[in-house]
Design a protein around this motif. Sequence first.
Motif, PDB file in Angstrom:
ATOM      1  N   ALA A  74       0.870  -1.177   0.000  1.00  0.00           N
ATOM      2  CA  ALA A  74       0.000   0.000   0.000  1.00  0.00           C
ATOM      3  C   ALA A  74       0.903   1.221   0.000  1.00  0.00           C
ATOM      4  CB  ALA A  74      -0.901   0.004   1.233  1.00  0.00           C
ATOM      5  N   LEU A  83      -2.689   0.536  -4.261  1.00  0.00           N
ATOM      6  CA  LEU A  83      -2.260  -0.831  -3.988  1.00  0.00           C
ATOM      7  C   LEU A  83      -1.531  -1.360  -5.209  1.00  0.00           C
ATOM      8  CD1 LEU A  83      -5.433  -2.135  -2.185  1.00  0.00           C
ATOM      9  CD2 LEU A  83      -3.221  -1.658  -1.164  1.00  0.00           C
ATOM     10  N   ALA A 112       0.646  -4.218   2.638  1.00  0.00           N
ATOM     11  CA  ALA A 112      -0.778  -4.052   2.915  1.00  0.00           C
ATOM     12  C   ALA A 112      -1.191  -5.042   4.007  1.00  0.00           C
ATOM     13  CB  ALA A 112      -1.592  -4.295   1.647  1.00  0.00           C
TER      14      ALA A 112
END
Length: 183
Positions: A74, A83, A112
């Motif tokens: 991310a 992303l 992420a």
Amino acid sequence: MHPPFGNFTTAFAALEVRAELAAPVADALENWDAREAAAAVLYVDTDPEKADTAVFCEAYDAPPELSANCVVVAAKRAGEVTLAACLALSTTRVDVNKAVRTHLGARKASFAPMDTAVELTGMEYGGITPLGLPGSWPLLIDEAVAAAPHVLVGSGRRRGKLILPGWALTRLPGARVLAGLAG
């Protein structure tokens, strides 16, 4: 069918066993514009309890230098999150703080959260693969992966893996080969 490495008991053309793959992976293979690349993908059936890289490589005699990990990152800039997926050999680590952040033009980049990666990819944790990622995501591939004669990646599930030529990965939507992505 015989895979190019490892001691797998079964190997199939992935296009012939789409039911064994996570739905986004099966769809990506079926609809991949690069038909030669799609046809080059093999599926090997494996024990989901041995899906983690080190255990997997030892159990199946798979060279770690031909095993690649796909991680979701991310990247944040001005309150917006982008992303992306990164693919690097398991013997290396993705340079999230410099290479990824710089390439994505972000102020900050990090891995992420697992729940986010699983939910947005439609794949199982430990099986996330570059095939079948959301279409808007960049796929950053380390140059060593692209140069590999064959590389092992996830199947979208913890059970089973895919083996394909490095060049085929570069034909995936959004793929970008980067020097220095991993080290």
